[in-house]
Design a protein around this motif. Structure first.
Motif, PDB file in Angstrom:
ATOM      1  N   LYS A 277     -14.998-111.578   9.248  1.00 11.18           N
ATOM      2  CA  LYS A 277     -15.049-109.907   9.920  1.00 11.18           C
ATOM      3  C   LYS A 277     -15.449-110.389  11.720  1.00 11.18           C
ATOM      4  O   LYS A 277     -16.057-109.958  11.371  1.00 11.18           O
ATOM      5  CB  LYS A 277     -15.438-109.369   8.857  1.00 11.18           C
ATOM      6  CG  LYS A 277     -15.221-107.879   9.338  1.00 11.18           C
ATOM      7  CD  LYS A 277     -16.619-106.982   7.955  1.00 11.18           C
ATOM      8  CE  LYS A 277     -16.571-105.583   8.640  1.00 11.18           C
ATOM      9  NZ  LYS A 277     -17.035-104.493   7.789  1.00 11.18           N
ATOM     10  N   LYS A 355      -6.127-106.636   3.701  1.00 16.21           N
ATOM     11  CA  LYS A 355      -6.346-105.438   2.557  1.00 16.21           C
ATOM     12  C   LYS A 355      -5.535-104.806   1.992  1.00 16.21           C
ATOM     13  O   LYS A 355      -4.414-104.455   2.727  1.00 16.21           O
ATOM     14  CB  LYS A 355      -7.618-104.157   3.194  1.00 16.21           C
ATOM     15  CG  LYS A 355      -9.046-105.211   2.714  1.00 16.21           C
ATOM     16  CD  LYS A 355      -9.623-103.585   2.959  1.00 16.21           C
ATOM     17  CE  LYS A 355     -11.196-104.689   3.246  1.00 16.21           C
ATOM     18  NZ  LYS A 355     -12.408-103.206   3.618  1.00 16.21           N
ATOM     19  N   ASP A 360      -8.227 -98.695   2.761  1.00 13.82           N
ATOM     20  CA  ASP A 360      -9.778 -99.530   1.941  1.00 13.82           C
ATOM     21  C   ASP A 360      -9.376 -99.309   0.800  1.00 13.82           C
ATOM     22  O   ASP A 360     -10.315 -98.457  -0.063  1.00 13.82           O
ATOM     23  CB  ASP A 360     -10.591 -98.992   2.847  1.00 13.82           C
ATOM     24  CG  ASP A 360     -12.351-100.096   2.166  1.00 13.82           C
ATOM     25  OD1 ASP A 360     -11.611-100.878   1.858  1.00 13.82           O
ATOM     26  OD2 ASP A 360     -12.996 -98.880   2.543  1.00 13.82           O
ATOM     27  N   GLU A 382      -6.226-109.239  -0.001  1.00 15.95           N
ATOM     28  CA  GLU A 382      -7.164-109.692  -0.479  1.00 15.95           C
ATOM     29  C   GLU A 382      -7.629-108.149  -0.925  1.00 15.95           C
ATOM     30  O   GLU A 382      -7.097-107.004  -0.652  1.00 15.95           O
ATOM     31  CB  GLU A 382      -8.347-108.799   1.310  1.00 15.95           C
ATOM     32  CG  GLU A 382      -9.526-108.411   0.523  1.00 15.95           C
ATOM     33  CD  GLU A 382     -10.129-108.357   1.811  1.00 15.95           C
ATOM     34  OE1 GLU A 382     -10.898-109.021   3.028  1.00 15.95           O
ATOM     35  OE2 GLU A 382     -11.531-107.351   2.259  1.00 15.95           O
ATOM     36  N   TYR A 389     -14.532 -97.987  -4.619  1.00 18.12           N
ATOM     37  CA  TYR A 389     -14.418 -96.626  -4.595  1.00 18.12           C
ATOM     38  C   TYR A 389     -13.364 -96.495  -6.642  1.00 18.12           C
ATOM     39  O   TYR A 389     -13.619 -94.992  -6.317  1.00 18.12           O
ATOM     40  CB  TYR A 389     -12.548 -96.246  -3.677  1.00 18.12           C
ATOM     41  CG  TYR A 389     -12.846 -96.499  -2.156  1.00 18.12           C
ATOM     42  CD1 TYR A 389     -13.994 -95.929  -1.649  1.00 18.12           C
ATOM     43  CD2 TYR A 389     -12.934 -97.518  -2.032  1.00 18.12           C
ATOM     44  CE1 TYR A 389     -14.763 -95.888  -0.202  1.00 18.12           C
ATOM     45  CE2 TYR A 389     -13.814 -98.211  -0.657  1.00 18.12           C
ATOM     46  CZ  TYR A 389     -14.058 -97.294  -0.099  1.00 18.12           C
ATOM     47  OH  TYR A 389     -14.081 -97.730   1.607  1.00 18.12           O
ATOM     48  N   HIS A 524     -20.039 -93.786  -1.909  1.00 19.12           N
ATOM     49  CA  HIS A 524     -18.024 -94.170  -2.268  1.00 19.12           C
ATOM     50  C   HIS A 524     -17.946 -94.461  -4.162  1.00 19.12           C
ATOM     51  O   HIS A 524     -17.408 -94.549  -4.999  1.00 19.12           O
ATOM     52  CB  HIS A 524     -17.818 -95.671  -1.800  1.00 19.12           C
ATOM     53  CG  HIS A 524     -17.769 -95.541  -0.354  1.00 19.12           C
ATOM     54  ND1 HIS A 524     -17.629 -97.187   0.075  1.00 19.12           N
ATOM     55  CD2 HIS A 524     -18.542 -94.730   0.128  1.00 19.12           C
ATOM     56  CE1 HIS A 524     -17.416 -97.350   1.815  1.00 19.12           C
ATOM     57  NE2 HIS A 524     -17.924 -95.380   1.817  1.00 19.12           N
TER      58      HIS A 524
HETATM   59  C1  GCU Z   1     -15.437-100.945   2.712  1.00 14.08           C
HETATM   60  C2  GCU Z   1     -16.573-101.493   2.352  1.00 14.08           C
HETATM   61  C3  GCU Z   1     -17.573-101.928   3.319  1.00 14.08           C
HETATM   62  C4  GCU Z   1     -17.307-103.193   3.477  1.00 14.08           C
HETATM   63  C5  GCU Z   1     -16.387-102.979   4.276  1.00 14.08           C
HETATM   64  C6  GCU Z   1     -15.356-104.524   4.753  1.00 14.08           C
HETATM   65  O1  GCU Z   1     -15.923-100.119   3.642  1.00 14.08           O
HETATM   66  O2  GCU Z   1     -17.767-100.228   2.145  1.00 14.08           O
HETATM   67  O3  GCU Z   1     -18.647-102.114   3.090  1.00 14.08           O
HETATM   68  O4  GCU Z   1     -17.692-103.916   4.511  1.00 14.08           O
HETATM   69  O5  GCU Z   1     -14.953-102.594   3.291  1.00 14.08           O
HETATM   70  O6  GCU Z   1     -14.308-104.752   4.076  1.00 14.08           O
HETATM   71  O7  GCU Z   1     -15.439-105.083   5.370  1.00 14.08           O
END
Ligand code: GCU
Length: 676
Positions: A277, A355, A360, A382, A389, A524
């Motif tokens: 990431k 994702k 999100d 993903e 949520y 969330h």
């Molecule tokens: C969401 C989540 C975060 C996480 C992010 C991600 O926003 O709340 O905690 O780090 O997704 O998938 O990187």
């Protein structure tokens, strides 16, 4: 009693009397070395048959018995018996299962496949299915991973089932029993790797001591054919390596990652790969040095390639958008904006992990358009089993029907059928690699996820990742039989509740594609629609006194709809052709806009919220009807959660309808909502 939760769907509970199973009289497992999945398969067959039927079968690694269960690889079988019934039907991880009464052959293409086959046979027996079968089965895709968002201090980001089973106080825990039990569950659903640390990675995970520690996790995973992967912190060369840069093209940085990779493989020869990431929500990445995301991904791809590892590079790249005043600004555009220009520049052992939706993990999103914009790049989807949520395991929400809206969506790339499921498996664009990852976040809780019923989502994830065309309801019923037994009322009730659960949650949270309307600043969890607009996260709804929704059209909005191929873009461009469950995702309309039902948007909000809360309320009585048919411990535990959900769905209902009746000043036709 905790066993009920810990064993999840692998309980091997005794079958009711009266079946006429013809069982093998012994087990032949063709590899007896302790850490081999074939050896595990032999043990598991012994344990399973003993649990279900009470007979303890002997296990040997050689010999020939007419009524035995033989488990091994095709090659081991050939070596032992001179020939094999399987001829080129199997791919990596695939297996062949033949049940002819008491003669059972379970042959994997590799040892992992053989173990999968043993679990499959046991799943049949545990469900009272004694049919003779003979078939080969192969995975839809090679990558069927889990991401665990565990932190080195033992906390879990968006974890709702207790602290980490892997980490505590900056180290790897000494007792890895739970990690081994987790691997057992995962291999039974054919998940083949787990990335054990959070995507917001910490460089200490890869210090010399912790590499040895994660090596111990890999050791307990190995007998189950589950590989280990790690998330990386892009800035580690500075933080751990004392370099003055983490520029992906810097020779010192490349050498640093080469050295780390070597250390990892020295300890974990079957290490699966890296998850990255970068340049997202404040994490470091290649953009800091004006390098491309492909430069960032290929850095790791190069150093890991000689060892056979892969790189999962996340598409969740965006910078917080500060300017809601700009009508054309849109966080949803970010992934395609960043990645589309790089298509073809990623190495072959890189997979872009996307994702399911462009924002999100919301209760309803359109399929990410990035799936239609990477034709020369490997991709994976993903998903999120952790209900971040979606009620955080305090609400029952069976997720496969939501996932199917994405996987079964046809993106019409080049005007040809292009289902997301066929893109990610590599089939549509003839890519060598692909698959899926699910964020799961199990913890030390006896139920793993914090709730017994939430485990259906984990089980279903594995089943779907093997075969995306499997039926959501059929999977659920397999899970229910394995978890709660064969009582028809139990199966029917859990099916009804689960299949109604995602629509109910959508009804009492965010409707018409407006996102979930959670508190997005902190928890969330629970309703907080006022946190979406006027905050930096870019999850805007643009709700004012008269109108609501994001205008994502090309003609007048953010242009997001134009990221889809022409046929789909055309559909989303116009209100009349946009599916109503995504109306407010793509369009900004008046609250008085009339829907196909004849209702206004605002009246639909009101009605849906009442309907959703009522459905959740009914779950309580439905569950109570199972008293005595389920052990008290799990009965009470689930009942507690259903009562909570019934109450919390009213909190949802009242705060959402209150918020919108307030802001719009439009009363509810049915007079339920207070006038302001
Ligand atoms: C969401 C989540 C975060 C996480 C992010 C991600 O926003 O709340 O905690 O780090 O997704 O998938 O990187």
């Amino acid at each position: 009693v905790a066993e009920n939760g810990l064993q999840a769907w692998l309980r091997y509970a005794p079958l009711p009397q009266g079946h006429n199973a013809r069982l093998p009289s012994s087990i032949i497992a063709l590899n007896s070395s302790t850490n081999s999945p074939v050896n595990t398969a032999g043990q598991e067959l012994q344990k399973g048959i003993q649990g279900i039927f009470g007979n303890r079968l002997s296990i040997s690694s050689t010999g020939k018995a007419p009524s035995s269960a033989v488990v091994g690889t095709v090659a081991q079988f050939q070596e032992a018996f001179g020939s094999s019934p399987v001829h080129n039907q199997l791919e990596e991880d695939g297996f062949w299962l033949s049940v002819k009464g008491s003669t059972v052959q379970i042959l994997g293409q590799n040892e992992r496949g053989a173990l999968y086959g043993a679990f499959e046979y046991l799943s049949m027996l545990a469900q009272g299915n004694f049919s003779n079968v003979e078939y080969a089965t192969n995975p839809a895709a090679p990558v069927r991973w889990i991401n665990s968002w565990d932190n080195m201090d033992g906390s879990i980001t968006r974890g709702f089932g207790g602290n980490s089973i892997f980490f505590a106080d900056g180290h790897i825990v000494s007792n890895l029993t739970r990690a081994a039990e987790y691997a057992r569950l995962l291999s039974s659903i054919r998940v083949n790797a787990v990335v054990v640390n959070d995507v917001n990675a910490n460089f200490t995970t890869i210090n010399p001591e912790n590499i040895q520690g994660v090596g111990r996790i890999a050791d307990v995973f190995r007998p189950y054919g589950v590989q280990l992967g790690l998330s990386l912190d892009f800035a580690s060369p500075m933080e751990l390596g004392n370099l003055s840069t983490y520029d992906p093209l810097d020779p010192g940085v490349i050498a640093f990652w080469g050295d780390i990779t070597q250390q990892i493989y020295a300890r974990i020869p079957d290490f699966a790969g890296y998850l990255v990431k970068a340049d997202s929500e404040g994490t470091p990445g290649p953009l800091v040095y004006n390098r491309t995301l492909a430069d960032g991904a290929n850095l790791f791809a190069n150093v890991i390639k000689p060892f056979g590892g892969i790189v999962m590079y996340r598409a969740f790249v965006y910078n917080q958008l500060p300017d809601e005043g700009d009508w054309k600004a849109d966080r949803a555009n970010a992934a395609v904006d960043f990645f589309h220009p790089l298509d073809g520049q990623f190495d072959d052992n890189v997979i872009i992990q996307i994702k399911y939706g462009p924002i999100d993990f919301q209760v309803r999103e359109p399929a990410s358009p990035l799936f239609a914009n990477l034709l020369e790049t490997n991709t994976a989807i993903e998903l999120q089993v952790a209900q971040e949520y979606l009620g955080q395991q305090c609400h029952l929400v069976y997720l496969p029907p939501l996932w199917r809206t994405i996987l079964d969506f046809d993106l019409r790339v080049q005007n040809q059928s292009s289902f997301v499921r066929d893109v990610i498996t590599g089939e549509r664009f003839k890519r060598p690699l692909g698959g899926s990852a699910a964020v799961v976040n199990v913890g030390l809780d006896d139920t793993w996820l914090g709730s017994h019923l939430a485990m259906s989502n984990l089980y279903a994830y594995g089943r779907l990742a093997w075969d995306w065309s499997s039926d959501s309801e059929a999977i659920l019923q397999d899970w229910t039989r394995l978890t709660f037994g064969l009582d028809k009322t139990v199966i029917d009730t859990i099916t009804q509740m689960s299949m109604a659960s995602w629509p109910a949650y959508e009804n009492y949270s965010g409707n018409l594609g407006e996102q979930t309307l959670n508190d997005i600043l902190y928890t969330h969890f629970g309703p907080n629609p006022q946190t979406l607009d006027n905050t930096v996260w870019g999850q805007w709804t643009r709700a004012d006194h008269a109108s609501i929704g994001m205008d994502r059209t090309v003609s007048n909005g953010t242009g997001f709809s134009g990221q889809y191929p022409p046929e789909v873009a055309e559909m989303f461009e116009h209100i009349e052709t946009t599916p109503e469950n995504l109306l407010l995702w793509f369009h900004h309309v008046n609250y008085t806009q009339i829907l196909k039902s004849g209702k206004t948007v605002i009246q639909h909000f009101y009605d849906a919220h009442y309907e959703g809360a009522e459905t959740a309320h009914n779950f309580v009585a439905m569950w109570q009807s199972l008293k005595g048919k389920i052990d008290d411990e799990r009965f009470e535990d689930v009942l507690f959660r259903q009562v909570f959900q019934a109450g919390h769905s009213i909190v949802w209902r009242d705060s959402i309808v209150g918020f919108y009746s307030n802001i719009s000043g439009i009363p509810d036709d049915a007079g339920r909502v207070g006038h302001h």
